[in-house]
Scaffold this active site. Sequence first.
Site, short mmCIF file in Angstrom:
data_model
loop_
_atom_site.label_atom_id
_atom_site.label_comp_id
_atom_site.label_asym_id
_atom_site.label_seq_id
_atom_site.Cartn_x
_atom_site.Cartn_y
_atom_site.Cartn_z
N ASP A 128 0.78 -1.34 0.09
CA ASP A 128 -0.16 0.06 0.08
C ASP A 128 0.74 1.26 0.20
O ASP A 128 1.90 1.01 -0.42
CB ASP A 128 -0.93 -0.03 1.21
CG ASP A 128 -2.26 0.44 0.88
OD1 ASP A 128 -2.31 2.02 0.53
OD2 ASP A 128 -3.26 -0.14 0.84
N GLY A 188 4.79 -0.30 -3.83
CA GLY A 188 3.74 0.25 -3.09
C GLY A 188 2.95 1.23 -3.67
O GLY A 188 3.18 1.03 -5.13
N HIS A 189 2.33 2.08 -3.08
CA HIS A 189 1.42 2.98 -3.95
C HIS A 189 1.98 4.34 -3.64
O HIS A 189 1.51 5.54 -3.82
CB HIS A 189 -0.01 3.13 -3.20
CG HIS A 189 -0.83 1.73 -3.28
ND1 HIS A 189 -1.75 1.54 -2.94
CD2 HIS A 189 -0.32 0.50 -4.05
CE1 HIS A 189 -2.19 0.13 -3.21
NE2 HIS A 189 -1.03 -0.32 -4.05
N GLY A 190 3.44 4.61 -3.36
CA GLY A 190 4.16 5.89 -3.32
C GLY A 190 3.91 6.58 -1.91
O GLY A 190 3.57 5.94 -0.75
#
Length: 444
Positions: A261, A283-285
Amino acid sequence: MEGFRITNGLFFIVLVVMATLVADATPLVDKAKDAATSVGDKAKDAATAVGDKVSGAVSGAVPGGPKASCDVKVLGAKGDGKTDDCAAFAKAWTDVCAAGGTLIVPKGEYLVGSLELKGPCKGPVTLELNGNLKAPATVAATKPHAGWIEIDNVCDFTLKGNNAILDGQGALAWKVNDCAKTGKCNSLPINIRLTGLTNSKIMGITSTNSKLFHMNIINCKNLTLENIGIDAPAESLNTDGIHIGRSNGVNLIGAKIRTGDDCVSIGDGTENLLIENVECGPGHGISIGSLGLYPNEQPVKGVTVRKCLIKNTDNGVRIKTWPGSPPGIASNIIFEDITMDNVSTPVLIDQEYCPHGKCKAGVPSQVKLSDVTIKNIKGTSATKVAVKLMCSKGCPCTNIALADINLVHNGKEGPAVSACSNIKPVLSGKLVPEACTEVAKPGP
């Protein structure tokens, strides 16, 4: 008269003799007193030594000062990775918190069902981890947002990790942790929950395979995190690396984050946050938000993200707010000196954030975004839209500055583009792609 003089002379002689005898006796009396004092001191020292040895054997305290130094193995911890060592940790924490001091965890692998290390404490406390901690692998529901390891309401706390690993053993949990389907992911434990810490420091630890968030920082003030590792595979659902909310003066300096995430997520009430030298991916940054899901959220002010590497992630740096949100504020935000490597949408403002379609689509967000600087962002975009600035039509962004952007896309769709809506950014330096050449649309 003559007899009187003789008597008086005799009396004088007697006085002289008595004085001499008293003077001669004084050293003897003093020696006797000194001898008695010496014997008494030795007896006291012997009694103190015995007491210290007894105390050390019972509590793990090391004599020699008012502060405790407690070793969990002295207090019964096995460190064999099989025996639940919670009782020894709890006893050691009680002792050091009562006086201030150091809780020592020697080398080994310590299985702990859960740890609650709560203050306030009587003095500064250090947790020195030389061994690794391991959670049970079984999936057991807890109260919402609970931590496997909770450190709560402590001032002047230091965690010296010495590269210790805190293993949440979350693989079984990820299979049942789809929030969109079950709505129950918040009942799983966060690996490390830091609540109400003041003037504290966390350094040299790695959280691996958490069942939910790896690290949750709430209501903290003047907290520094250094040399932090977050390690979980991309398929680990809802395992935000480090979440920070309602805290002032948090510094995250140096971290390597691999997770399923957001590498770092920034919630409401965050002020004066510095994120520096973080390597993120998968991940999502690094995300501010999502904001606006709940009423009465506190402003986000003074966030700086700089000198970071973001690699193979779904997003780069982003700000996300829900449509149909109550009023809110996010301001004085800086993203600068950041390298993107194969990142989908490296720069993103999304005020129509609507995961799983569960939102008030079409109703403008009322979170006001202002004074945001996006500067010196370079690297490669995995998608054609390298910069996407989609602001609220009901509460447009103001004073959003783009400077020195160089993001390229080499895919079949053609070169990178920049898409915008409800925004007039302030532009400076060289911009690749050229700013706002397309209209931003909801979606990936």
